[in-house]
Design an enzyme around this catalytic site. Structure first.
Site, PDB file in Angstrom:
ATOM      1  N   LYS A  57      10.990   7.339  12.631  1.00 30.00           N
ATOM      2  CA  LYS A  57       9.621   7.180  13.151  1.00 30.00           C
ATOM      3  C   LYS A  57       8.819   6.213  12.281  1.00 30.00           C
ATOM      4  CE  LYS A  57       6.221  10.256  12.116  1.00 30.00           C
ATOM      5  NZ  LYS A  57       4.992   9.611  11.629  1.00 30.00           N
ATOM      6  N   ASN A  58       8.893   6.406  10.968  1.00 27.36           N
ATOM      7  CA  ASN A  58       8.018   5.620  10.092  1.00 27.36           C
ATOM      8  C   ASN A  58       8.468   4.176   9.926  1.00 27.36           C
ATOM      9  OD1 ASN A  58       6.364   7.775   9.840  1.00 27.36           O
ATOM     10  ND2 ASN A  58       6.838   8.215   7.685  1.00 27.36           N
TER      11      ASN A  58
ATOM     12  N   CYS B  31      -2.946  13.215  11.152  1.00 22.50           N
ATOM     13  CA  CYS B  31      -2.715  14.526  10.534  1.00 22.50           C
ATOM     14  C   CYS B  31      -3.926  14.980   9.738  1.00 22.50           C
ATOM     15  CB  CYS B  31      -1.535  14.455   9.570  1.00 22.50           C
ATOM     16  SG  CYS B  31       0.056  14.532  10.354  1.00 22.50           S
TER      17      CYS B  31
ATOM     18  N   ARG C 246      -7.285  10.698   3.554  1.00 24.61           N
ATOM     19  CA  ARG C 246      -6.488   9.567   4.024  1.00 24.61           C
ATOM     20  C   ARG C 246      -7.315   8.336   4.404  1.00 24.61           C
ATOM     21  NH1 ARG C 246      -1.355  11.722   7.358  1.00 24.61           N
ATOM     22  NH2 ARG C 246      -0.436   9.892   6.421  1.00 24.61           N
TER      23      ARG C 246
ATOM     24  N   ASP D 219       6.702  14.146   2.723  1.00 24.34           N
ATOM     25  CA  ASP D 219       7.061  14.567   4.088  1.00 24.34           C
ATOM     26  C   ASP D 219       8.162  15.627   4.111  1.00 24.34           C
ATOM     27  OD1 ASP D 219       5.150  12.936   5.127  1.00 24.34           O
ATOM     28  OD2 ASP D 219       6.507  11.395   5.869  1.00 24.34           O
TER      29      ASP D 219
ATOM     30  N   ARG E 141       5.582  14.796  17.729  1.00 27.99           N
ATOM     31  CA  ARG E 141       5.181  13.482  17.206  1.00 27.99           C
ATOM     32  C   ARG E 141       6.312  12.884  16.373  1.00 27.99           C
ATOM     33  NH1 ARG E 141       0.400  13.654  13.551  1.00 27.99           N
ATOM     34  NH2 ARG E 141       1.224  11.560  13.289  1.00 27.99           N
TER      35      ARG E 141
HETATM   36  C1  UD1 Z   1       2.879   7.116   5.213  1.00 29.05           C
HETATM   37  C2  UD1 Z   1       3.777   7.850   6.176  1.00 29.05           C
HETATM   38  C3  UD1 Z   1       3.607   9.356   6.019  1.00 29.05           C
HETATM   39  C4  UD1 Z   1       3.830   9.761   4.561  1.00 29.05           C
HETATM   40  C5  UD1 Z   1       2.976   8.910   3.631  1.00 29.05           C
HETATM   41  C6  UD1 Z   1       3.300   9.154   2.156  1.00 29.05           C
HETATM   42  C7  UD1 Z   1       3.931   6.318   8.038  1.00 29.05           C
HETATM   43  C8  UD1 Z   1       3.573   5.998   9.435  1.00 29.05           C
HETATM   44  N1  UD1 Z   1       3.415   7.427   7.526  1.00 29.05           N
HETATM   45  O1  UD1 Z   1       1.544   7.458   5.522  1.00 29.05           O
HETATM   46  O2  UD1 Z   1       4.575   9.982   6.858  1.00 29.05           O
HETATM   47  O3  UD1 Z   1       3.451  11.110   4.412  1.00 29.05           O
HETATM   48  O4  UD1 Z   1       3.190   7.513   3.876  1.00 29.05           O
HETATM   49  O5  UD1 Z   1       4.649   8.930   1.918  1.00 29.05           O
HETATM   50  O6  UD1 Z   1       4.681   5.600   7.411  1.00 29.05           O
HETATM   51  N2  UD1 Z   1      -4.696   5.836   0.188  1.00 29.05           N
HETATM   52  C9  UD1 Z   1      -5.905   5.372  -0.241  1.00 29.05           C
HETATM   53  N3  UD1 Z   1      -6.427   4.260   0.382  1.00 29.05           N
HETATM   54  C10 UD1 Z   1      -5.789   3.611   1.388  1.00 29.05           C
HETATM   55  C11 UD1 Z   1      -4.533   4.099   1.806  1.00 29.05           C
HETATM   56  C12 UD1 Z   1      -4.010   5.220   1.179  1.00 29.05           C
HETATM   57  O7  UD1 Z   1      -6.524   5.928  -1.133  1.00 29.05           O
HETATM   58  O8  UD1 Z   1      -6.309   2.619   1.906  1.00 29.05           O
HETATM   59  C13 UD1 Z   1      -4.102   7.039  -0.468  1.00 29.05           C
HETATM   60  C14 UD1 Z   1      -3.954   8.208   0.482  1.00 29.05           C
HETATM   61  O9  UD1 Z   1      -5.132   8.958   0.594  1.00 29.05           O
HETATM   62  C15 UD1 Z   1      -2.833   8.983  -0.160  1.00 29.05           C
HETATM   63  C16 UD1 Z   1      -1.956   7.885  -0.768  1.00 29.05           C
HETATM   64  O10 UD1 Z   1      -2.774   6.728  -0.834  1.00 29.05           O
HETATM   65  O11 UD1 Z   1      -3.330   9.795  -1.186  1.00 29.05           O
HETATM   66  C17 UD1 Z   1      -0.702   7.560  -0.007  1.00 29.05           C
HETATM   67  O12 UD1 Z   1      -1.011   7.367   1.361  1.00 29.05           O
HETATM   68  P1  UD1 Z   1      -0.214   6.314   2.255  1.00 29.05           P
HETATM   69  O13 UD1 Z   1       1.057   5.926   1.594  1.00 29.05           O
HETATM   70  O14 UD1 Z   1      -1.133   5.219   2.651  1.00 29.05           O
HETATM   71  O15 UD1 Z   1       0.126   7.163   3.539  1.00 29.05           O
HETATM   72  P2  UD1 Z   1       0.344   6.570   4.981  1.00 29.05           P
HETATM   73  O16 UD1 Z   1       0.803   5.158   4.850  1.00 29.05           O
HETATM   74  O17 UD1 Z   1      -0.807   6.871   5.826  1.00 29.05           O
END
Ligand code: UD1
Length: 419
Positions: A22-23, A117, A122, A306, A398
């Site tokens: 998925k990711n 989620c 996030r 995850d 999902r």
């Molecule tokens: C992706 C995965 C999700 C997984 C997560 C962490 C996809 C579609 N989803 O989510 O399944 O649980 O990685 O491995 O690939 N953060 C910030 N600012 C930002 C972006 C992120 O502070 O602009 C923080 C988030 O709050 C969190 C951390 O960075 O604490 C990691 O989040 P991130 O890796 O961005 O998660 P996703 O990419 O949304």
């Protein structure tokens, strides 16, 4: 509304095939927006999040043709809309992944701030700051991110925290920027590498994907490609934990053991015998109860957040005490409250869950609160005495392709019911 009804007690045994990740599918589908040429994507998992992404692309004017072998052809030659509306984005945070590609190719994009989620704040500040560093004008107003640029310019971006979709969004944006972009403290997840390989197939100049420094030299335009999505390591990990919890013996085909090292290590610690080949994993618990394990989530190659909920379920009935520390997302312990309703002895202290294994979990009606939490509850149901009814399984759908069929193939008593 659909629910999953599980009668616990069966030991998982047999062989299943793992679906595409998925990711990786979500960023790759978003990445098709970067080119006017047709692109073929294979091994696409049939999941709600994939359907949402396809609906989003279609709403922009992208043509999507399905073939019966999990392959789709995407043609973004005629994109009319450069907008991702709230109605679609709210169900899936990964919709933010269209921001970079739209802006890079068309010089404008409007994307609703995401929902997704309920596992913490996030934010998307790093996506926005990265695009600003590449010269885009970005404003956030009325719940939308509005971005414009004549052409993005290469930049040196150092991420404050490791972000998977942030890395992916900026890597995609950089493919069509003027000059070189360096992404430092980049995410090293296998799905980032798969996306990079897809983009390279389209003609992008990217090096270093899979390390914490990714370099992208922008090109004028990208072409078509034919790409097969890598296997889903979280799906594979979830079924392995199911086997470990039920004392079972299963084989997973079409999977990639090298992407699951942190998870396999913990399963071995829990007492599992594991054999791996190039594209398969076999696990044998020899009918034993698992031993509790300590876990600390961290970005790849560390232990994946995850897989945290699934190991909470394992620890809930394991022998001994295991601690699970969640370092990536705050508020990612909602499954603990539901597991407690099934008789688990788990205390939350800050970002750590201390699990004292009980001999048996007992069935209860439980509610899925997010995608991976729901997987933890399904696994708990497999071992619980009696019938567990898991509500709100749209969360499961999902990210897990036909979970009841795959678990059924492994001998679990599980069915989808409407009540
Ligand atoms: C992706 C995965 C999700 C997984 C997560 C962490 C996809 C579609 N989803 O989510 O399944 O649980 O990685 O491995 O690939 N953060 C910030 N600012 C930002 C972006 C992120 O502070 O602009 C923080 C988030 O709050 C969190 C951390 O960075 O604490 C990691 O989040 P991130 O890796 O961005 O998660 P996703 O990419 O949304």
């Amino acid at each position: 509304m659909d629910k999953l009804l599980i009668r616990g007690g069966a030991r998982l045994a047999g062989t299943i095939t793992i679906s595409g990740a998925k990711n990786a599918a979500l960023p790759i589908l978003a990445g098709t927006l970067l080119s006017a040429a047709p692109v073929v994507v294979r091994n696409v998992p049939q999941l709600n999040d994939v359907a949402t992404t396809i609906t989003l692309l279609q709403s922009m004017g992208v043509e999507v043709t399905f073939d019966d072998k999990l392959a789709i052809e995407v043609n973004a030659g005629n994109v009319r809309e450069r907008r991702a509306p709230y109605e679609l984005v709210k169900t899936m945070r990964a919709s933010i992944l269209v921001l970079g590609p739209l802006l890079a190719r068309f010089g404008e994009a409007e994307v609703s701030l995401p929902g997704g989620c309920a596992i913490g704040a996030r934010p998307v500040n790093l996506h926005v700051q990265g695009l600003q560093a590449m010269g885009a004008d970005v404003v956030v107003e009325n719940g939308y991110i509005r971005a414009r640029t004549d052409r993005l310019k290469g930049a040196h971006i150092v991420f404050d925290v490791v972000t998977v979709t942030g890395t992916e969004n900026l890597m995609m944006a950089a493919t069509l920027a003027e000059g070189e972009t360096i992404l430092d403290n980049a995410a090293r997840e296998p799905e980032v590498v798969d996306l990079a390989n897809f983009l390279i197939g389209m003609g992008a100049e990217i090096s270093g994907a899979g390390t914490s420094t990714i370099r992208v030299r922008g090109v004028q335009e990208l072409g078509g490609t034919d790409h097969t999505i890598l296997p889903d390591r979280v799906e594979a990990g979830t079924y392995l934990v199911g086997a470990a919890m039920t004392g079972g013996k299963i084989r997973l085909n079409r999977t990639s053991p090298e992407h699951l090292e942190a998870v396999l290590l913990k399963l071995r610690e829990a007492g599992a015998e594991i054999q791996t080949g190039d594209d398969f994993i076999e696990i044998n618990m020899h009918g034993k109860r698992p031993v509790a394990v300590d876990i600390r989530t961290s970005p790849y190659p560390g232990f994946p957040t995850d897989m945290q909920a699934q190991f909470c379920a394992l620890n809930a009935l394991a022998e001994g005490v295991g601690t699970i520390t969640e370092t990536i997302f705050e508020n990612r312990f909602q499954h603990v409250l539901e597991l407690q309703r099934m008789g688990a002895d788990i205390q939350i202290e800050g970002n750590t869950a201390v699990c004292r294994g009980v001999d048996k979990l007992t069935a209860a009606p439980v509610m899925a609160t997010d995608l991976r939490a729901s997987a933890g509850l399904v696994l708990a149901g497999l071992t619980a005495e009696g019938e567990t009814l898991v509500d709100r399984i749209y969360h499961v759908d999902r990210g897990y392709e036909r979970i009841e069929e795959k678990l059924g193939q492994l001998g679990a008593e599980i069915k989808r019911v409407r009540r």
